[in-house]
Design a protein around this motif. Sequence first.
Motif, PDB file in Angstrom:
ATOM      1  N   MET A  97       0.830  -1.200   0.000  1.00 48.71           N
ATOM      2  CA  MET A  97       0.000   0.000   0.000  1.00 48.71           C
ATOM      3  C   MET A  97       0.868   1.256   0.000  1.00 48.71           C
ATOM      4  O   MET A  97       0.617   2.204  -0.744  1.00 48.71           O
ATOM      5  CB  MET A  97      -0.925   0.008   1.222  1.00 48.71           C
ATOM      6  CG  MET A  97      -1.981  -1.085   1.215  1.00 48.71           C
ATOM      7  SD  MET A  97      -3.094  -1.042  -0.215  1.00 48.71           S
ATOM      8  CE  MET A  97      -3.795   0.593  -0.070  1.00 48.71           C
ATOM      9  N   GLY A  98       1.896   1.250   0.845  1.00 52.37           N
ATOM     10  CA  GLY A  98       2.798   2.398   0.914  1.00 52.37           C
ATOM     11  C   GLY A  98       2.031   3.700   1.036  1.00 52.37           C
ATOM     12  O   GLY A  98       1.089   3.827   1.811  1.00 52.37           O
ATOM     13  N   SER A  99       2.418   4.657   0.259  1.00 54.90           N
ATOM     14  CA  SER A  99       1.706   5.939   0.222  1.00 54.90           C
ATOM     15  C   SER A  99       0.948   6.034  -1.100  1.00 54.90           C
ATOM     16  O   SER A  99       1.159   6.943  -1.901  1.00 54.90           O
ATOM     17  CB  SER A  99       2.691   7.104   0.359  1.00 54.90           C
ATOM     18  OG  SER A  99       3.714   7.007  -0.626  1.00 54.90           O
ATOM     19  N   HIS A 100       0.087   5.061  -1.340  1.00 55.28           N
ATOM     20  CA  HIS A 100      -0.682   4.997  -2.590  1.00 55.28           C
ATOM     21  C   HIS A 100      -1.441   6.312  -2.793  1.00 55.28           C
ATOM     22  O   HIS A 100      -2.232   6.723  -1.923  1.00 55.28           O
ATOM     23  CB  HIS A 100      -1.664   3.827  -2.535  1.00 55.28           C
ATOM     24  CG  HIS A 100      -2.152   3.388  -3.876  1.00 55.28           C
ATOM     25  ND1 HIS A 100      -2.943   4.184  -4.671  1.00 55.28           N
ATOM     26  CD2 HIS A 100      -1.967   2.232  -4.576  1.00 55.28           C
ATOM     27  CE1 HIS A 100      -3.228   3.545  -5.791  1.00 55.28           C
ATOM     28  NE2 HIS A 100      -2.653   2.347  -5.751  1.00 55.28           N
ATOM     29  N   PRO A 101      -1.226   6.998  -3.898  1.00 55.37           N
ATOM     30  CA  PRO A 101      -1.801   8.340  -4.081  1.00 55.37           C
ATOM     31  C   PRO A 101      -3.324   8.384  -4.170  1.00 55.37           C
ATOM     32  O   PRO A 101      -3.935   9.412  -3.885  1.00 55.37           O
ATOM     33  CB  PRO A 101      -1.176   8.804  -5.399  1.00 55.37           C
ATOM     34  CG  PRO A 101      -0.852   7.535  -6.137  1.00 55.37           C
ATOM     35  CD  PRO A 101      -0.440   6.567  -5.067  1.00 55.37           C
ATOM     36  N   ASN A 102      -3.956   7.272  -4.542  1.00 58.40           N
ATOM     37  CA  ASN A 102      -5.403   7.298  -4.749  1.00 58.40           C
ATOM     38  C   ASN A 102      -6.198   6.595  -3.660  1.00 58.40           C
ATOM     39  O   ASN A 102      -7.422   6.490  -3.763  1.00 58.40           O
ATOM     40  CB  ASN A 102      -5.745   6.660  -6.102  1.00 58.40           C
ATOM     41  CG  ASN A 102      -5.087   7.378  -7.264  1.00 58.40           C
ATOM     42  OD1 ASN A 102      -5.013   8.604  -7.278  1.00 58.40           O
ATOM     43  ND2 ASN A 102      -4.598   6.618  -8.223  1.00 58.40           N
TER      44      ASN A 102
END
Length: 257
Positions: A49-54
């Motif tokens: 997931m990390g810093s998924h922009p959406n």
Amino acid sequence: MEIYQHFREEERPFIDQVLSLQSNVEMRYQRKETDFLDPREQYIFSSLMGSHPNLQWALFGGGNQAERKRAIVAPEYETIDDQDFSVCLLQTHYHDKFIHLEHRDVLGSFMSLGIKREKLGDLVVQDGLVQIVVADEVSDYIRMNFTSIKKANVQFEEKPLEELIESKEEWKTSDSTISSLRLDVLLKEVYGVSRKKASMFIEAGHVKVNFRTVENPSYPLEEGDLLSVRGKGRSRLMNVHGTTKKEKFKVTVAKLN
């Protein structure tokens, strides 16, 4: 796919589930909730997931010290709070002066009732009390059908999550130097058995890594892996600090007392 290179071969199906979940939420603009994830699955989930922009995402298991947690993935414009998670706390009492219950007794009773482990969160058994965090969708079934553990008659009732008690389990950490990160080598170090004996435990199917049975003595371990040996308890490879001049690994391990 390059992303698979960062994880183990046997973890591909779970990686695919997470990637599918991401795609589903992005396309439908509807939040999704997973079953309970063990610590290794949480690590993989968080890495993907990390810093998924959406997307927004969060993990929750009922309390601050929860080991097993559910995950929610939602569109970026939504917020996720602890109360959004479909988890509840069930509790029952038993007469501990007459009956001795352990974690495995209670968990085994859940399994025999046909409840999947993925629907169950953390379980505490102590001082005549059993508490378990469960998925909302199985709560009613448990309260209606779970009536005994060994010879103890029990009746689960729902309690506020704020009443979740902390386990009295204590982990003892120590620093060691080992020749390799093989499973049999670490078992030898942590449990004080010979390497041959460690291999016998593994090949007999008595050892789990991250809740999955591993029968290969040379199985390579990674930082954060949780181990359990039947009859000997749980341990964890906490940290790998690098190697010595003789190319041995400096590690910190923890064992559940």
